[in-house]
Design a protein around this motif. Structure first.
Motif, PDB file in Angstrom:
ATOM      1  N   THR A   1      30.696  45.209  39.891  1.00 51.84           N
ATOM      2  CA  THR A   1      31.375  43.609  39.038  1.00 51.84           C
ATOM      3  C   THR A   1      32.259  43.655  37.944  1.00 51.84           C
ATOM      4  OG1 THR A   1      28.957  43.102  40.359  1.00 51.84           O
ATOM      5  CG2 THR A   1      30.145  41.898  38.933  1.00 51.84           C
TER       6      THR A   1
ATOM      7  N   GLU B   1      35.838  44.851  38.630  1.00 50.29           N
ATOM      8  CA  GLU B   1      36.627  44.403  39.475  1.00 50.29           C
ATOM      9  C   GLU B   1      36.688  42.953  39.002  1.00 50.29           C
ATOM     10  OE1 GLU B   1      34.641  43.303  43.066  1.00 50.29           O
ATOM     11  OE2 GLU B   1      34.426  45.230  43.675  1.00 50.29           O
TER      12      GLU B   1
ATOM     13  N   PRO C   1      35.046  39.263  41.576  1.00 52.03           N
ATOM     14  CA  PRO C   1      34.040  40.492  42.418  1.00 52.03           C
ATOM     15  C   PRO C   1      33.160  40.572  42.416  1.00 52.03           C
ATOM     16  CG  PRO C   1      36.044  40.485  40.746  1.00 52.03           C
ATOM     17  CD  PRO C   1      35.780  38.918  40.299  1.00 52.03           C
TER      18      PRO C   1
END
Length: 453
Positions: A270, A273, A328
């Motif tokens: 996470t 991204e 993300p």
């Protein structure tokens, strides 16, 4: 011929009155008489037969002899007309014998029983003497035959007796020899038995001594075995407890490590991204930050705070859901029945589920986000046979657990920092997941977004 027979009937009756048997008809003669009646029986019409014999009219001669012998003998004795008709058939069948009897000179070579039977049926003069003579002859023949048989049987018995005596003498001699041998063997066995009894008594004494020693050893051994088993059970119990504790600790460490590793990896993905998306969003150059870039100023073409404020969306705008799912590693959790009963409450539950899951499948394909749809298991009358659509995870709450609680468990399972969006109109659910770090979105927003598809 019938008239002639009727005319001669009184004469026959008179002759029978003059001559009659003073004893029963001999058995051999009776059998021959029944045979003559059976042979002549078939040549008569039914009306010519006595009433008691008409039922046998269609029988064969052998069956008549078997079933109607007594009836035929009685009829020929008591019915003169029937006897006369049988006599006429006999004269036709044995003309020479009948003529000889009428002349009173029976053939010497003829069987006395046949002569007597024919005389009994035809009743010529002197027929009683012929029947009596035949009976006596038959009795004499039977007596001679019985005497011969008795003589032969006696001779056979004498022979058997001689053989039996000879065999008995041989058996007696053999048994005496065997008895002498058995006596000698018994005496030898008695001596051996006395010796064996002596050996047995000595053996029993030794056995009692050995048994006492064995019992002492067994008692000592049992006490030691019992103590060893008790110690073994105690050690096994402690070993089992230690193994169980070790396995529990290993499992706890393994599960904890697995969950923590998954949460760390997911959070790391996470962050990566998010950093990449932030970099794309901020259009950061691939080089490091220059000192001049830290000076606060407004560059041409850059967004001002006023422009950023202008980009704010209404919380009921479906575009806000697209922005959230574009983050993300975004995870969308949907309160299934809350959405379906808001959008299409009149449909059956099965069709509500299918319609919602179809829309969520298209949304997952478009955004690439992780989608989980939660339904309340208490709404079900039976287990659901459902193939989840591609890209959508479908969960039903267990008995005693509501869908709201399952949603809160899903949010708490996510690592802090991962973007989690929960679709539900339930205020309690929204407040609870907001405290856990998730973003609540009204069910109407998702319905509007799915309607665009």
């Amino acid at each position: 011929m019938v008239e002639a027979s009727n005319g001669a009937e009184p004469a026959d009756a008179a002759g029978e009155a003059a001559e009659s048997l003073d004893r029963p008809l001999p058995e051999g003669v009776r059998r021959r008489v029944v045979g003559i009646v059976s042979d002549g029986f078939g040549g008569l019409t039914v009306s010519e037969l006595p009433a008691q014999l008409r039922q046998y009219a269609r029988f064969t001669p052998n069956r008549r002899l078997k079933f109607a012998g007594n009836a035929m003998a009685a009829a020929v004795e008591s019915d003169a007309l029937f006897r006369q008709r049988i006599g006429e058939r006999l004269k036709e069948a044995q003309a020479e014998l009948a003529a000889a009897l009428d002349a009173g000179t029976p053939p010497p070579a003829a069987d006395p029983l046949d002569v007597a039977a024919a005389a009994y049926v035809l009743r010529p003069p002197g027929w009683v003497k012929l029947v009596a003579a035949a009976g006596e002859e038959a009795e004499r023949a039977d007596a001679e035959r019985a005497e011969d048989e008795t003589r032969a049987e006696l001779q056979q018995l004498r022979t058997d007796l001689a053989e039996a005596r000879s065999t008995a003498k041989a058996d007696t001699d053999r048994l005496r020899a065997e008895l002498d041998a058995a006596r000698k063997e018994a005496e030898s066995l008695h001596r051996k038995l006395r010796a064996a009894h002596s050996d047995i008594r000595r053996g029993e004494a030794a056995l009692r001594k050995a048994s006492a020693e064995t019992e002492a050893v067994r008692t000592d051994g049992q006490s030691r075995v019992s103590a060893a088993e008790s110690e073994s059970r105690r050690l096994k119990t402690r070993l089992s407890e230690a193994e169980a504790a070790l396995e529990a600790s290993r499992k706890a460490v393994r599960e904890g490590r697995s969950i923590e590793d998954m949460r760390v990896r997911l959070l790391l993905d996470t962050v990566l991204e998010a950093s990449q998306g932030l970099r794309r969003e901020l259009a950061l150059p691939p080089v490091s930050v220059r000192p001049a870039e830290t000076v606060d100023a407004v560059e041409p073409g850059r967004m001002s705070p006023k422009d950023i404020a202008a980009r704010a969306l209404s919380e009921h705008d479906p575009a806000i859901l697209d922005q959230l799912l574009a983050l993300p590693q975004a995870h969308l959790v949907v309160d299934g029945y809350n959405v379906t009963k808001t959008g299409y409450p009149t449909m059956p539950l099965e069709k509500q589920r299918l319609r919602l899951l179809g829309g969520l499948s298209g949304l997952a394909a478009q955004t690439g986000a992780e989608v989980t749809c939660v339904f309340d298991g208490a709404e079900l009358a039976a287990p659901v046979l459902l193939a989840p659509p591609r890209g959508v995870r479908v969960l039903f709450s267990k008995p005693g657990v509501t869908a709201d609680e399952l949603i809160r468990q899903l949010v708490r399972a996510e690592p802090p920092g991962r973007p989690v969006t929960v679709v539900s109109t339930d205020r309690e659910v929204a407040d609870g997941i907001a405290r856990a770090g998730a973003r609540p979105v009204a069910s109407v927003v998702l319905l509007k977004r799915l309607s665009r598809n």
